[in-house]
Write a protein that holds these residues in place. Structure first.
Motif, PDB file in Angstrom:
ATOM      1  N   SER A 280       0.461  -1.437   0.080  1.00 24.41           N
ATOM      2  CA  SER A 280       0.075  -0.139   0.201  1.00 24.41           C
ATOM      3  C   SER A 280       0.657   1.139  -0.252  1.00 24.41           C
ATOM      4  CB  SER A 280      -1.257   0.115   0.763  1.00 24.41           C
ATOM      5  OG  SER A 280      -0.502   0.443   2.502  1.00 24.41           O
ATOM      6  N   LEU A 281       2.058   1.144   0.281  1.00 16.46           N
ATOM      7  CA  LEU A 281       2.739   1.904   1.040  1.00 16.46           C
ATOM      8  C   LEU A 281       3.871   2.751   0.125  1.00 16.46           C
ATOM      9  CD1 LEU A 281       4.079   2.074   4.490  1.00 16.46           C
ATOM     10  CD2 LEU A 281       3.006   3.965   3.693  1.00 16.46           C
ATOM     11  N   PHE A 282       3.992   1.225  -0.929  1.00 14.62           N
ATOM     12  CA  PHE A 282       5.057   1.219  -2.125  1.00 14.62           C
ATOM     13  C   PHE A 282       4.295   1.932  -3.123  1.00 14.62           C
ATOM     14  CE2 PHE A 282       5.766  -0.670  -6.160  1.00 14.62           C
ATOM     15  CZ  PHE A 282       7.162  -0.821  -6.039  1.00 14.62           C
ATOM     16  N   TYR A 283       2.562   1.826  -3.488  1.00 17.20           N
ATOM     17  CA  TYR A 283       2.037   1.900  -4.532  1.00 17.20           C
ATOM     18  C   TYR A 283       1.269   3.665  -4.392  1.00 17.20           C
ATOM     19  CZ  TYR A 283       2.174  -2.234  -6.866  1.00 17.20           C
ATOM     20  OH  TYR A 283       2.739  -3.390  -8.176  1.00 17.20           O
ATOM     21  N   LEU A 284       0.963   3.850  -3.416  1.00 19.52           N
ATOM     22  CA  LEU A 284       1.239   5.214  -2.942  1.00 19.52           C
ATOM     23  C   LEU A 284       1.760   5.454  -3.137  1.00 19.52           C
ATOM     24  CD1 LEU A 284      -0.701   4.538   0.092  1.00 19.52           C
ATOM     25  CD2 LEU A 284      -1.516   5.437  -1.543  1.00 19.52           C
ATOM     26  N   GLY A 285       3.152   5.366  -3.204  1.00 14.70           N
ATOM     27  CA  GLY A 285       4.270   6.668  -4.132  1.00 14.70           C
ATOM     28  C   GLY A 285       4.327   6.312  -4.713  1.00 14.70           C
ATOM     29  N   LEU A 286       3.813   5.621  -5.683  1.00 16.17           N
ATOM     30  CA  LEU A 286       4.074   5.638  -7.006  1.00 16.17           C
ATOM     31  C   LEU A 286       3.094   6.727  -7.646  1.00 16.17           C
ATOM     32  CD1 LEU A 286       4.472   1.684  -8.204  1.00 16.17           C
ATOM     33  CD2 LEU A 286       6.215   3.647  -8.415  1.00 16.17           C
ATOM     34  N   TYR A 287       2.042   6.413  -6.707  1.00 16.22           N
ATOM     35  CA  TYR A 287       1.048   6.758  -7.560  1.00 16.22           C
ATOM     36  C   TYR A 287       1.490   8.528  -7.645  1.00 16.22           C
ATOM     37  CZ  TYR A 287      -3.573   8.454  -7.813  1.00 16.22           C
ATOM     38  OH  TYR A 287      -4.930   9.391  -7.715  1.00 16.22           O
ATOM     39  N   THR A 288       2.144   8.728  -5.554  1.00 17.31           N
ATOM     40  CA  THR A 288       1.802  10.403  -5.718  1.00 17.31           C
ATOM     41  C   THR A 288       2.830  11.185  -6.609  1.00 17.31           C
ATOM     42  OG1 THR A 288       3.458   9.608  -4.180  1.00 17.31           O
ATOM     43  CG2 THR A 288       0.536  10.426  -3.470  1.00 17.31           C
ATOM     44  N   GLU A 289       3.823  10.432  -6.598  1.00 15.97           N
ATOM     45  CA  GLU A 289       4.892  10.769  -7.565  1.00 15.97           C
ATOM     46  C   GLU A 289       4.442  10.557  -9.522  1.00 15.97           C
ATOM     47  OE1 GLU A 289       9.650   9.231  -8.981  1.00 15.97           O
ATOM     48  OE2 GLU A 289       8.074   8.092  -8.946  1.00 15.97           O
ATOM     49  N   ALA A 290       3.589  10.271  -9.330  1.00 19.88           N
ATOM     50  CA  ALA A 290       3.132  10.321 -11.217  1.00 19.88           C
ATOM     51  C   ALA A 290       2.037  11.335 -10.792  1.00 19.88           C
ATOM     52  CB  ALA A 290       2.000   9.237 -11.828  1.00 19.88           C
ATOM     53  N   ARG A 291       1.765  12.088 -10.032  1.00 20.58           N
ATOM     54  CA  ARG A 291       0.689  13.159  -9.762  1.00 20.58           C
ATOM     55  C   ARG A 291       1.535  14.645  -9.478  1.00 20.58           C
ATOM     56  NH1 ARG A 291      -5.163  12.404  -8.636  1.00 20.58           N
ATOM     57  NH2 ARG A 291      -4.299  14.375  -7.199  1.00 20.58           N
ATOM     58  N   GLY A 292       3.295  14.392  -9.489  1.00 18.29           N
ATOM     59  CA  GLY A 292       3.430  15.396  -9.534  1.00 18.29           C
ATOM     60  C   GLY A 292       3.705  15.681  -7.284  1.00 18.29           C
ATOM     61  N   GLU A 293       3.485  14.905  -6.555  1.00 15.57           N
ATOM     62  CA  GLU A 293       3.059  14.905  -5.330  1.00 15.57           C
ATOM     63  C   GLU A 293       4.905  14.297  -4.362  1.00 15.57           C
ATOM     64  OE1 GLU A 293      -0.512  14.892  -3.347  1.00 15.57           O
ATOM     65  OE2 GLU A 293      -0.954  14.528  -5.382  1.00 15.57           O
ATOM     66  N   ASN A 294       6.013  15.413  -4.980  1.00 17.92           N
ATOM     67  CA  ASN A 294       7.232  14.375  -4.483  1.00 17.92           C
ATOM     68  C   ASN A 294       7.618  14.039  -3.864  1.00 17.92           C
ATOM     69  OD1 ASN A 294       7.403  14.362  -7.741  1.00 17.92           O
ATOM     70  ND2 ASN A 294       8.731  15.958  -8.098  1.00 17.92           N
ATOM     71  N   ALA A 295       7.298  15.492  -2.413  1.00 19.93           N
ATOM     72  CA  ALA A 295       7.570  15.273  -0.863  1.00 19.93           C
ATOM     73  C   ALA A 295       6.659  14.496  -0.312  1.00 19.93           C
ATOM     74  CB  ALA A 295       6.924  16.776  -0.883  1.00 19.93           C
ATOM     75  N   LYS A 296       5.491  14.093  -0.340  1.00 19.86           N
ATOM     76  CA  LYS A 296       4.390  12.721  -0.566  1.00 19.86           C
ATOM     77  C   LYS A 296       4.885  11.650  -0.725  1.00 19.86           C
ATOM     78  CE  LYS A 296      -0.717  12.945   0.246  1.00 19.86           C
ATOM     79  NZ  LYS A 296      -1.690  13.698  -0.429  1.00 19.86           N
ATOM     80  N   ALA A 297       5.670  11.406  -1.698  1.00 17.16           N
ATOM     81  CA  ALA A 297       5.556  10.624  -2.912  1.00 17.16           C
ATOM     82  C   ALA A 297       7.271   9.481  -1.533  1.00 17.16           C
ATOM     83  CB  ALA A 297       6.310  10.205  -4.606  1.00 17.16           C
ATOM     84  N   GLU A 298       7.993  10.092  -1.528  1.00 19.24           N
ATOM     85  CA  GLU A 298       9.257  10.071  -0.630  1.00 19.24           C
ATOM     86  C   GLU A 298       8.884  10.051   0.656  1.00 19.24           C
ATOM     87  OE1 GLU A 298      13.128  11.999   0.815  1.00 19.24           O
ATOM     88  OE2 GLU A 298      12.267  13.632  -0.225  1.00 19.24           O
TER      89      GLU A 298
END
Length: 95
Positions: A64-82
Motif C-alpha cells: 500500500s505504501l509502495f503503490y501510494l508512493g508511485l501514485y503520488t509521484e506520478a501526480r507530481g507530489e514528490n514530497a508526499k511520494a518520498e
C-alpha cells in the motif's frame, strides 16, 4: 500498474485508464483491487489504500505504501511520494 504510473504525468487520462486492468478482472492479491481502482480513478482514494494497508498483512502494508508512493509521484507530489516510499522501506515486510 507500472505502465499506468509511468504514463500518468505524460498522457491523457483516458489513454491511461485503457491501459489498466479492466473492471471485473481480479488479481489474486487482495490489496491490488484497491490499487487498480486508485490508478484507474474509479472510486478508490489514497485514504482507502492506506486503510487497506493497515487492515491486511505485513505485505499489504508494504505494498500500500509502495503503490501510494508511485501514485503520488506520478501526480507530481514528490514530497508526499518520498514519505510513502520511506515508510515502505521501513516496514516490517521490507526488513
Amino acid at each position: 500498474v507500472w505502465d499506468i504510473a509511468c504514463q500518468m504525468s505524460k498522457t491523457d487520462s483516458e489513454v491511461v485508464n485503457m491501459m489498466s486492468l479492466p473492471k471485473g478482472k481480479n488479481d489474486r492479491r487482495k490489496i491490488m483491487s484497491t490499487v487498480y481502482s486508485l490508478f484507474r480513478g474509479d472510486g478508490a482514494t489514497e485514504h482507502d489504500l492506506v486503510d487497506a494497508g493497515h487492515t491486511g498483512s505485513i505485505s499489504d502494508e508494504f505494498y500500500s505504501l509502495f503503490y501510494l508512493g508511485l501514485y503520488t509521484e506520478a501526480r507530481g507530489e514528490n514530497a508526499k511520494a518520498e514519505n510513502y516510499m520511506r515508510a515502505a522501506v521501513k516496514s516490517s515486510y521490507a526488513q
